[in-house]
Design a protein around this motif. Structure first.
Motif, PDB file in Angstrom:
ATOM      1  N   LEU A  77     -13.366  -5.171  -2.385  1.00  0.00           N
ATOM      2  CA  LEU A  77     -12.485  -4.150  -2.963  1.00  0.00           C
ATOM      3  C   LEU A  77     -12.428  -2.898  -2.089  1.00  0.00           C
ATOM      4  CD1 LEU A  77     -13.426  -4.402  -6.749  1.00  0.00           C
ATOM      5  CD2 LEU A  77     -11.270  -5.072  -5.692  1.00  0.00           C
ATOM      6  N   ILE A  78     -13.532  -2.597  -1.423  1.00  0.00           N
ATOM      7  CA  ILE A  78     -13.566  -1.397  -0.587  1.00  0.00           C
ATOM      8  C   ILE A  78     -12.795  -1.596   0.707  1.00  0.00           C
ATOM      9  CG2 ILE A  78     -15.088   0.130   0.739  1.00  0.00           C
ATOM     10  CD1 ILE A  78     -17.201  -0.277  -1.425  1.00  0.00           C
ATOM     11  N   PHE A  79     -12.966  -2.760   1.328  1.00  0.00           N
ATOM     12  CA  PHE A  79     -12.430  -2.945   2.673  1.00  0.00           C
ATOM     13  C   PHE A  79     -11.166  -3.804   2.728  1.00  0.00           C
ATOM     14  CE2 PHE A  79     -17.023  -2.223   3.330  1.00  0.00           C
ATOM     15  CZ  PHE A  79     -16.937  -1.095   4.124  1.00  0.00           C
ATOM     16  N   ALA A  80     -10.764  -4.428   1.627  1.00  0.00           N
ATOM     17  CA  ALA A  80      -9.569  -5.279   1.663  1.00  0.00           C
ATOM     18  C   ALA A  80      -8.317  -4.440   1.885  1.00  0.00           C
ATOM     19  CB  ALA A  80      -9.442  -6.071   0.361  1.00  0.00           C
ATOM     20  N   PRO A  81      -7.366  -4.907   2.699  1.00  0.00           N
ATOM     21  CA  PRO A  81      -6.103  -4.174   2.892  1.00  0.00           C
ATOM     22  C   PRO A  81      -5.341  -4.067   1.570  1.00  0.00           C
ATOM     23  CG  PRO A  81      -6.384  -5.887   4.557  1.00  0.00           C
ATOM     24  CD  PRO A  81      -7.437  -6.118   3.537  1.00  0.00           C
ATOM     25  N   ARG A  82      -4.700  -2.927   1.370  1.00  0.00           N
ATOM     26  CA  ARG A  82      -3.945  -2.711   0.145  1.00  0.00           C
ATOM     27  C   ARG A  82      -2.535  -3.282   0.288  1.00  0.00           C
ATOM     28  NH1 ARG A  82      -8.938  -1.988  -0.910  1.00  0.00           N
ATOM     29  NH2 ARG A  82      -9.447  -0.411  -2.458  1.00  0.00           N
ATOM     30  N   THR A  83      -2.094  -4.006  -0.725  1.00  0.00           N
ATOM     31  CA  THR A  83      -0.751  -4.561  -0.774  1.00  0.00           C
ATOM     32  C   THR A  83       0.013  -3.882  -1.911  1.00  0.00           C
ATOM     33  OG1 THR A  83      -1.525  -6.696   0.048  1.00  0.00           O
ATOM     34  CG2 THR A  83       0.618  -6.653  -1.041  1.00  0.00           C
ATOM     35  N   TYR A  84       1.206  -3.391  -1.592  1.00  0.00           N
ATOM     36  CA  TYR A  84       2.027  -2.700  -2.573  1.00  0.00           C
ATOM     37  C   TYR A  84       3.217  -3.570  -2.970  1.00  0.00           C
ATOM     38  CZ  TYR A  84      -0.645   1.451  -1.269  1.00  0.00           C
ATOM     39  OH  TYR A  84      -1.646   2.346  -1.032  1.00  0.00           O
ATOM     40  N   LYS A  85       3.821  -3.237  -4.105  1.00  0.00           N
ATOM     41  CA  LYS A  85       4.986  -3.977  -4.588  1.00  0.00           C
ATOM     42  C   LYS A  85       6.043  -2.986  -5.067  1.00  0.00           C
ATOM     43  CE  LYS A  85       5.020  -5.866  -8.668  1.00  0.00           C
ATOM     44  NZ  LYS A  85       4.765  -6.762  -9.824  1.00  0.00           N
ATOM     45  N   ALA A  86       7.259  -3.150  -4.552  1.00  0.00           N
ATOM     46  CA  ALA A  86       8.405  -2.357  -5.002  1.00  0.00           C
ATOM     47  C   ALA A  86       9.413  -3.305  -5.639  1.00  0.00           C
ATOM     48  CB  ALA A  86       9.032  -1.605  -3.831  1.00  0.00           C
ATOM     49  N   PRO A 112     -12.726  -1.486  13.776  1.00  0.00           N
ATOM     50  CA  PRO A 112     -12.965  -2.802  13.163  1.00  0.00           C
ATOM     51  C   PRO A 112     -13.713  -2.696  11.836  1.00  0.00           C
ATOM     52  CG  PRO A 112     -13.449  -2.871  15.511  1.00  0.00           C
ATOM     53  CD  PRO A 112     -13.187  -1.435  15.174  1.00  0.00           C
ATOM     54  N   LEU A 113     -13.316  -3.546  10.912  1.00  0.00           N
ATOM     55  CA  LEU A 113     -13.929  -3.748   9.606  1.00  0.00           C
ATOM     56  C   LEU A 113     -13.750  -2.559   8.664  1.00  0.00           C
ATOM     57  CD1 LEU A 113     -17.243  -5.576  10.598  1.00  0.00           C
ATOM     58  CD2 LEU A 113     -15.094  -6.575   9.864  1.00  0.00           C
ATOM     59  N   ILE A 114     -14.214  -1.378   9.050  1.00  0.00           N
ATOM     60  CA  ILE A 114     -14.246  -0.260   8.106  1.00  0.00           C
ATOM     61  C   ILE A 114     -13.190   0.789   8.402  1.00  0.00           C
ATOM     62  CG2 ILE A 114     -16.711  -0.581   7.701  1.00  0.00           C
ATOM     63  CD1 ILE A 114     -17.219   1.836   9.501  1.00  0.00           C
ATOM     64  N   GLY A 115     -12.475   0.653   9.528  1.00  0.00           N
ATOM     65  CA  GLY A 115     -11.539   1.699   9.926  1.00  0.00           C
ATOM     66  C   GLY A 115     -10.424   1.923   8.933  1.00  0.00           C
ATOM     67  N   GLU A 116      -9.834   0.853   8.416  1.00  0.00           N
ATOM     68  CA  GLU A 116      -8.721   1.014   7.480  1.00  0.00           C
ATOM     69  C   GLU A 116      -9.184   1.631   6.172  1.00  0.00           C
ATOM     70  OE1 GLU A 116      -4.940  -1.607   5.780  1.00  0.00           O
ATOM     71  OE2 GLU A 116      -6.434  -2.505   7.099  1.00  0.00           O
ATOM     72  N   ALA A 117     -10.407   1.261   5.719  1.00  0.00           N
ATOM     73  CA  ALA A 117     -10.943   1.870   4.507  1.00  0.00           C
ATOM     74  C   ALA A 117     -11.177   3.360   4.710  1.00  0.00           C
ATOM     75  CB  ALA A 117     -12.242   1.165   4.105  1.00  0.00           C
ATOM     76  N   LEU A 118     -11.685   3.734   5.876  1.00  0.00           N
ATOM     77  CA  LEU A 118     -11.890   5.157   6.171  1.00  0.00           C
ATOM     78  C   LEU A 118     -10.558   5.902   6.203  1.00  0.00           C
ATOM     79  CD1 LEU A 118     -14.603   4.911   8.979  1.00  0.00           C
ATOM     80  CD2 LEU A 118     -14.952   5.519   6.580  1.00  0.00           C
ATOM     81  N   ALA A 119      -9.531   5.259   6.753  1.00  0.00           N
ATOM     82  CA  ALA A 119      -8.209   5.897   6.828  1.00  0.00           C
ATOM     83  C   ALA A 119      -7.623   6.104   5.447  1.00  0.00           C
ATOM     84  CB  ALA A 119      -7.277   5.049   7.685  1.00  0.00           C
ATOM     85  N   ARG A 120      -7.904   5.205   4.490  1.00  0.00           N
ATOM     86  CA  ARG A 120      -7.369   5.361   3.135  1.00  0.00           C
ATOM     87  C   ARG A 120      -7.985   6.560   2.425  1.00  0.00           C
ATOM     88  NH1 ARG A 120      -7.774  -0.353   2.792  1.00  0.00           N
ATOM     89  NH2 ARG A 120      -9.725  -0.154   1.639  1.00  0.00           N
ATOM     90  N   TRP A 121      -9.226   6.888   2.773  1.00  0.00           N
ATOM     91  CA  TRP A 121      -9.887   8.017   2.121  1.00  0.00           C
ATOM     92  C   TRP A 121      -9.377   9.360   2.646  1.00  0.00           C
ATOM     93  CZ3 TRP A 121     -15.366   5.539   2.930  1.00  0.00           C
ATOM     94  CH2 TRP A 121     -15.506   4.470   2.041  1.00  0.00           C
ATOM     95  N   HIS A 122      -8.681   9.327   3.761  1.00  0.00           N
ATOM     96  CA  HIS A 122      -8.197  10.580   4.346  1.00  0.00           C
ATOM     97  C   HIS A 122      -6.841  10.946   3.741  1.00  0.00           C
ATOM     98  CE1 HIS A 122      -7.488  13.697   7.336  1.00  0.00           C
ATOM     99  NE2 HIS A 122      -6.290  13.177   7.546  1.00  0.00           N
ATOM    100  N   ASP A 123      -6.675  12.203   3.370  1.00  0.00           N
ATOM    101  CA  ASP A 123      -5.414  12.686   2.811  1.00  0.00           C
ATOM    102  C   ASP A 123      -4.463  13.039   3.955  1.00  0.00           C
ATOM    103  OD1 ASP A 123      -3.327  13.809   1.432  1.00  0.00           O
ATOM    104  OD2 ASP A 123      -4.588  15.101   0.181  1.00  0.00           O
ATOM    105  N   PRO A 124      -3.297  12.359   4.056  1.00  0.00           N
ATOM    106  CA  PRO A 124      -2.365  12.642   5.161  1.00  0.00           C
ATOM    107  C   PRO A 124      -1.888  14.088   5.186  1.00  0.00           C
ATOM    108  CG  PRO A 124      -1.773  10.596   4.042  1.00  0.00           C
ATOM    109  CD  PRO A 124      -2.819  11.261   3.204  1.00  0.00           C
ATOM    110  N   ARG A 125      -1.941  14.783   4.039  1.00  0.00           N
ATOM    111  CA  ARG A 125      -1.504  16.175   4.010  1.00  0.00           C
ATOM    112  C   ARG A 125      -2.451  17.092   4.786  1.00  0.00           C
ATOM    113  NH1 ARG A 125      -0.754  16.369  -2.433  1.00  0.00           N
ATOM    114  NH2 ARG A 125      -2.729  15.244  -2.183  1.00  0.00           N
ATOM    115  N   TRP A 130      -9.355   4.720  18.404  1.00  0.00           N
ATOM    116  CA  TRP A 130      -9.111   4.149  17.084  1.00  0.00           C
ATOM    117  C   TRP A 130      -8.451   5.182  16.171  1.00  0.00           C
ATOM    118  CZ3 TRP A 130     -10.133  -0.788  17.760  1.00  0.00           C
ATOM    119  CH2 TRP A 130     -11.167  -1.152  18.618  1.00  0.00           C
ATOM    120  N   ALA A 131      -7.710   4.701  15.188  1.00  0.00           N
ATOM    121  CA  ALA A 131      -7.079   5.569  14.187  1.00  0.00           C
ATOM    122  C   ALA A 131      -7.997   5.673  12.980  1.00  0.00           C
ATOM    123  CB  ALA A 131      -5.723   4.999  13.780  1.00  0.00           C
ATOM    124  N   PHE A 132      -8.112   6.888  12.426  1.00  0.00           N
ATOM    125  CA  PHE A 132      -8.991   7.114  11.287  1.00  0.00           C
ATOM    126  C   PHE A 132      -8.271   7.774  10.113  1.00  0.00           C
ATOM    127  CE2 PHE A 132     -11.935   6.655  14.790  1.00  0.00           C
ATOM    128  CZ  PHE A 132     -12.951   5.897  14.234  1.00  0.00           C
TER     129      PHE A 132
END
Length: 745
Positions: free
Chosen positions: A57-66, A131-144, A157-159
């Motif tokens: 749940l922490i590291f899985a990529p998020r999938t959205y639906k519109a 790798p592995l944790i980068g996307e989860a770390l990026a989700r915790w960051h507020d783009p604002r 790497w992108a964070f």
């Protein structure tokens, strides 16, 4: 004296019991007890499954639906009812569109292709996360808060907070589907690397850059927007248009909201919520615009057909009027009978209907095949009208010639007048329809940017993980129980082997803790460390039984053995000796396992000299006996290791040693080796007053106990009974053999 072969097993005479003891069936309580016994295994399995789920749940990529909602209306037929006679009982195909047919149109390449082109979906670009944790770390960051700083100095790497928009990216055909790398540089510049990491070129954000790679056409790239720290890498790929359409089609679903409602639910799943909403809205808008265009084109086609027919009908009307006027001038007024008027009216109606049906047939022929049901129905209507018209013409011919001519000329004028008026009305209606066509579908709800991911769903996954963990843990408990070697009913075992069960010693958690600290200074004897333990209570019952059984003997030499190692004979020997000493008996315990004895570790004493040295004559009794005041017994260890323990036991004068010891001790407890692995117990057992076999629950079979019993019988020794050790409290037969009283509060 009877002799037995080495591998031969002969059952002893069965006890004279009045009824045969049968093993009871398994009850629900047995299963519950087994699960309670294995609760640690179940909890560990549940914890492991839940841990894996939480990590996912922490590291899985998020999938959205519109999603968007479309309404499919009945076609208004573009106000062309006058062209369709009331005699037509078969609606045209466009009058009754169904939602399922519209689903296929929505999923067609003509619709999805325009969306791919409009949103540039053939170009895929994404930041390269750690790798592995980068996307989860990026989700915790507020783009604002802007672009996140690089963690631990990993600037490539992108964070979180990075943003890129590609305005154009075209590549030669050989590079379609290949991965490129775009690197952010200082001063709003970027660098493009090829699929093999080769440097292709640099450019400025907002400018279109052409890169010659030796192909017919160059690579063209335009980065419209780039927000990232210098050195950040982005993955870039250009797919073919058809591949992009197929990917969109796989992620795109259309289904009817409920049966026969003609309401379509359009859904699209993906990683980018903003792009998802735009894509769904573009799909819906493209489809609605397409239906409007199709309706407008159809209306224009019908209008062109009507306008082409108007001059022809007008000319026929004028000729008919001139002919009727000339005939009247030539013959004067001609009276028409009532019958002729009726025939004239019916013939005019049939001829008008026939002309309208033929026009309808020509219109349908432009868009339908001859085998279509609407075409077949129209032809059948035309045939019926022609038959009726022929019948009317036949009746008209029976009138006088003057009236025939008058009826014929009047009919032509009437038919052409009605037809011309109908065409004028229809043409006007088609002009209005072509100018204001809205199609047969409309958007009820536009897609909005999803706020929460569609997947993963924490509540659902945790519920599934809980059920799976409990199920897997229970399955492990049952599997472990099924793989254990045991007989489920000791009374049945007593019946089969022919020797009684003397004690059932329950499992002791305290003993497990003592076993882990055998290297400490204090003896790890349960009877002295925890005298009120349930296992000690069971051993006290064994002590009482032994006292009663051996009361007539002058000396009591008790040998404890087992079929195989690991049954707990040393545990029984040491604790039984301690309990005998607790009732003011002089007790000596001897470690006679010259091969693998470990009693010196239990009593926390040095091995030094022991039984092997005594048998070899290199030490005296006074030198090998160790006093253990804390336990209340004396102890002889196994001594040094020897290569011939069986010969040493036979030739070392064991009988005389025991006779000397009997003079001083009330009880001598001998811990012997396993009987199935060595011959030592058979040698020692000849000098024992009582012999007991220790078996461990889950580690024995009736056959092993029978073979052990035969080994002793071969040398004239009859074991007094057997002891079940380490019996689990959840065992289905535990309550028959062991009871414990709660401690007083």
């Amino acid at each position: 004296m009877n002799t037995y072969g080495q591998n031969e097993i002969i059952l002893p005479p069965s006890p004279n019991w009045s009824s045969r003891i049968e093993e009871p069936g398994v009850s629900i309580r047995d299963y519950v007890d087994l699960l309670l016994e294995g609760k640690k295994t179940i909890l560990l399995t549940l914890t492991a499954v839940l841990t894996v789920t939480v990590v996912y749940l922490i590291f899985a990529p998020r999938t959205y639906k519109a999603d968007a909602l479309l309404r499919i209306d009945k076609n208004k037929a573009l106000l062309t009812a006058p062209l369709r006679s009331e005699a037509s009982k078969y609606p045209a195909e466009a009058e009754n569109p169904r939602a399922q047919r519209e689903v296929e149109i929505l999923r067609s390449r003509s619709v999805l292709g325009k969306v791919v082109d409009g949103l540039n979906l053939a170009v895929e670009v994404s930041p390269r996360y750690f790798p592995l944790i980068g996307e989860a770390l990026a989700r915790w960051h507020d783009p604002r808060d802007g672009v996140a700083g690089a963690w631990w100095g990993f600037s490539r790497w992108a964070f979180g907070g990075e943003k890129i928009e590609i305005g154009d990216f075209t590549v030669p055909d050989r590079y379609l589907g290949k991965d490129f790398t775009l690197v952010a540089l200082e001063g709003a510049r970027f660098q493009l690397l090829g699929p093999k990491g080769e440097r292709l070129g640099e450019g400025q954000v907002g400018d279109s850059v052409e890169i010659d790679v030796g192909e017919e056409k160059p690579i063209v790239i335009k980065v419209s927007e780039l927000k990232a720290h210098p050195g950040t890498h982005f993955d870039l790929r250009r797919e073919s248009r058809l591949t992009a359409i197929e990917k969109l089609k796989k992620a795109f679903t259309v289904k009817e909201a409920s049966k026969d409602t003609d309401i379509l639910n359009v859904e699209l799943k993906g990683r980018d919520p903003v792009k998802l909403a735009k894509s769904v809205n573009d799909i819906a808008t493209t489809y609605v615009n397409a239906t409007v265009n199709w309706e407008s084109a159809e209306a224009a086609q019908k209008l062109a057909f009507l306008e082409s027919q108007l001059p022809i009908v007008k000319e026929r009307l004028e000729r008919a009027e001139q002919a009727l006027s000339a005939y009247r001038q030539q013959h004067g007024a001609v009276d028409i009978s009532a019958e002729a008027e009726v025939l004239l009216k019916q013939a005019a109606e049939m001829e008008t209907l026939g002309i309208q049906l033929r026009q309808k047939y020509e219109e349908q022929n432009q868009r339908l095949t001859d085998a279509h049901p609407d075409m077949i129905a129209t032809k059948a209507q035309i045939a019926r009208v022609e038959r009726k018209l022929a019948d009317l013409n036949k009746r008209i011919k029976e009138l006088p010639r003057t009236q025939q001519n008058m009826v014929s000329l009047s009919r032509d004028v009437q038919v052409n007048t009605e037809l011309y008026t109908s065409l004028l009305n229809s043409a006007q209606e088609q002009r209005v329809a072509a100018a204001g066509s809205i199609g047969n579908s409309r958007i009820v709800d536009y897609a909005v940017i999803p706020e929460k991911p569609y997947w993963p769903k924490p509540a659902l996954l945790l519920a599934i993980a809980t059920v799976l963990g409990l199920t897997a843990g229970s399955a492990l408990v049952f599997l472990r129980n099924s793989l254990q070697r045991h007989d489920n009913y000791p009374a049945l075992l007593e019946y089969r082997v022919g020797i009684p069960l003397y004690a059932a010693i329950p499992h002791s958690k305290t003993q497990r803790r003592l076993a882990k600290r055998v290297d400490s200074d204090r003896p790890a004897v349960l009877a002295s460390q925890a005298p009120h333990d349930m296992s000690v209570e069971s051993l006290r019952a064994l002590r009482t039984t032994l006292e009663a059984t051996l009361a007539s003997g002058e000396s009591k030499v008790i040998m404890i053995s087992s079929p195989a190692p690991g049954m707990g004979k040393s545990f029984v020997s040491s604790n039984l000796a301690a309990l005998l000493a607790s009732i003011r008996k002089r007790v000596l315990i001897i470690d006679a396992d010259l091969r693998n004895g470990r009693l010196h570790e239990v009593f926390s004493v040095q091995k030094e000299r022991g039984l092997s040295d005594l048998l070899e004559g290199t030490a005296s009794l006074a030198e090998v006996i160790t006093s253990l005041p804390e336990v209340g017994v004396d102890f002889i260890s196994k001594g040094r290791n020897v290569s011939n323990p069986a010969e040493l036991l036979v030739l070392g004068g064991l009988d005389s040693i025991l006779e000397d010891l009997k003079a001083f001790y009330n009880h001598i407890v001998i811990d012997s080796p396993p009987v199935l692995g060595t011959t030592d117990p058979a040698i020692i057992g000849k000098h024992a007053d009582a012999t007991f076999l220790v078996v461990k629950e889950g580690r024995y079979t009736a056959q092993e106990l029978e073979v052990s019993f035969r080994r002793f019988q071969h040398v004239g020794i009859k074991p007094n009974g057997f002891i079940i050790n380490d019996m689990k409290e959840g065992s289905s037969y535990y309550s028959y053999y062991g009871y414990a009283y709660p401690k007083a509060v």
